[in-house]
Design an enzyme around this catalytic site. Structure first.
Site, PDB file in Angstrom:
ATOM      1  N   MET A  79     -27.348  65.719 -43.923  1.00  0.00           N
ATOM      2  CA  MET A  79     -27.671  66.828 -44.811  1.00  0.00           C
ATOM      3  C   MET A  79     -28.243  68.031 -44.071  1.00  0.00           C
ATOM      4  O   MET A  79     -29.290  68.568 -44.424  1.00  0.00           O
ATOM      5  CB  MET A  79     -28.612  66.343 -45.926  1.00  0.00           C
ATOM      6  N   ARG A  80     -27.529  68.424 -43.022  1.00  0.00           N
ATOM      7  CA  ARG A  80     -27.861  69.669 -42.334  1.00  0.00           C
ATOM      8  C   ARG A  80     -26.564  70.418 -42.094  1.00  0.00           C
ATOM      9  O   ARG A  80     -25.506  69.808 -41.921  1.00  0.00           O
ATOM     10  CB  ARG A  80     -28.494  69.383 -40.953  1.00  0.00           C
ATOM     11  N   ILE A  81     -26.657  71.732 -42.069  1.00  0.00           N
ATOM     12  CA  ILE A  81     -25.473  72.529 -41.734  1.00  0.00           C
ATOM     13  C   ILE A  81     -25.481  72.735 -40.222  1.00  0.00           C
ATOM     14  O   ILE A  81     -26.499  73.129 -39.642  1.00  0.00           O
ATOM     15  CB  ILE A  81     -25.497  73.881 -42.502  1.00  0.00           C
ATOM     16  N   GLY A 117     -26.328  55.809 -45.616  1.00  0.00           N
ATOM     17  CA  GLY A 117     -25.406  55.365 -44.563  1.00  0.00           C
ATOM     18  C   GLY A 117     -24.252  54.489 -45.023  1.00  0.00           C
ATOM     19  O   GLY A 117     -23.667  53.753 -44.219  1.00  0.00           O
ATOM     20  N   SER A 118     -23.868  54.590 -46.299  1.00  0.00           N
ATOM     21  CA  SER A 118     -22.786  53.699 -46.755  1.00  0.00           C
ATOM     22  C   SER A 118     -21.423  54.113 -46.180  1.00  0.00           C
ATOM     23  O   SER A 118     -20.587  53.246 -45.902  1.00  0.00           O
ATOM     24  CB  SER A 118     -22.741  53.616 -48.278  1.00  0.00           C
ATOM     25  N   ASN A 119     -21.190  55.398 -45.978  1.00  0.00           N
ATOM     26  CA  ASN A 119     -19.932  55.812 -45.339  1.00  0.00           C
ATOM     27  C   ASN A 119     -19.904  55.376 -43.878  1.00  0.00           C
ATOM     28  O   ASN A 119     -18.882  54.907 -43.376  1.00  0.00           O
ATOM     29  CB  ASN A 119     -19.737  57.323 -45.456  1.00  0.00           C
ATOM     30  N   GLU A 126     -14.617  57.232 -51.218  1.00  0.00           N
ATOM     31  CA  GLU A 126     -15.050  57.764 -49.916  1.00  0.00           C
ATOM     32  C   GLU A 126     -14.952  56.679 -48.845  1.00  0.00           C
ATOM     33  O   GLU A 126     -14.511  56.925 -47.725  1.00  0.00           O
ATOM     34  CB  GLU A 126     -16.509  58.259 -49.995  1.00  0.00           C
ATOM     35  N   HIS A 165     -16.975  64.963 -48.167  1.00  0.00           N
ATOM     36  CA  HIS A 165     -17.612  65.703 -49.244  1.00  0.00           C
ATOM     37  C   HIS A 165     -17.199  65.083 -50.591  1.00  0.00           C
ATOM     38  O   HIS A 165     -16.011  64.819 -50.793  1.00  0.00           O
ATOM     39  CB  HIS A 165     -17.194  67.179 -49.190  1.00  0.00           C
ATOM     40  N   ASN A 170     -16.130  65.728 -41.645  1.00  0.00           N
ATOM     41  CA  ASN A 170     -17.167  65.642 -42.683  1.00  0.00           C
ATOM     42  C   ASN A 170     -16.551  65.023 -43.929  1.00  0.00           C
ATOM     43  O   ASN A 170     -15.350  65.144 -44.153  1.00  0.00           O
ATOM     44  CB  ASN A 170     -17.680  67.061 -43.007  1.00  0.00           C
TER      45      ASN A 170
END
Ligand code: GAR
Length: 205
Positions: free
Chosen positions: A95-97, A12-14, A179, A114, A112
């Site tokens: 981490m899910r699409i 959860g750093s972002n 990021e 990346h 998102n």
């Protein structure tokens, strides 16, 4: 005011960088809810400390994109009044699409991050891919989510020089600090209504 939901799976750093920046820089965004698909995600406690509501929707055993699962996310978003009219959904290490149905439901209001300069190194372990490929530069990308994996219109990118002795970990660390700068910046641009999407392009005014 935009109602923001942040979706996480772990550290959860972002998410933390976005939430702190909203407060510090008075970004006109209301952090409505943080949703995790894992009960033990470290980011949940951080969000709570920062005074943001959290919800857990376990996805264990649900492989691949699932509208059935994503409908549960939609219910939580509705509960917190994060809608396709007033909302923004930030995927921050989630981490899910997402299913095509979810993407269509929230179209151009899902971002998102990346850890690579897309379209290079999409998918998993991007920093490892960059080190192994021997690129001289890598970095990170904030983009709108579309129905592909890491393929939507690019909002902001930041470049990081790759050193000869970089490992996946050392490169990931330097990319992560970039990021934390570009994701809050993208949220700010969105909140200020300064991003227009024309076809594949996100144009910043
Ligand atoms: C970040 O490096 C993010 O770019 C990456 O996961 C990490 C999450 O860290 N996302 C992806 O690889 C998505 N394809 P965080 O939980 O500390 O923000």
């Amino acid at each position: 005011m935009i109602n923001l939901a942040i979706l996480i799976s772990g550290r959860g750093s972002n998410m933390e960088a976005i939430l702190k920046s909203i407060k510090k820089n008075r970004i006109p965004v209301n952090p409505s809810v943080v949703i995790s698909n894992k009960a033990d995600a470290r980011g949940i406690k951080i969000a709570q400390k920062l005074g943001v509501k959290t919800e857990v929707l376990e996805s264990q055993g649900i492989k691949g994109p699932s509208w059935d699962y994503d409908k549960k996310i939609v219910s939580v978003l509705e509960k917190y009044d994060v809608t396709p009219k007033n909302g923004l959904v930030c995927l921050a290490g989630f981490m899910r699409i997402m299913s095509p149905e979810f993407i269509r439901y929230f179209k151009t209001r899902i971002m998102n991050i990346h850890p690579a300069i897309l379209p290079s190194f999409p998918g998993l372990h991007s920093q490892k891919q960059a080190v192994e490929y021997g690129v001289k530069y890598s970095g990170c990308t904030v983009h709108f989510a579309d129905e592909g994996v890491d393929t939507g219109p690019i909002i902001i990118q930041a470049v990081v020089k790759v050193k000869d002795d970089d490992t996946e970990e050392t490169l990931a660390k330097r990319i992560l600090s970039k990021e934390h700068k570009i994701y809050p910046e993208a949220v700010k641009l969105f909140a200020q209504g300064r991003i227009k999407t024309v076809g594949r392009k996100a144009i910043i005014s």
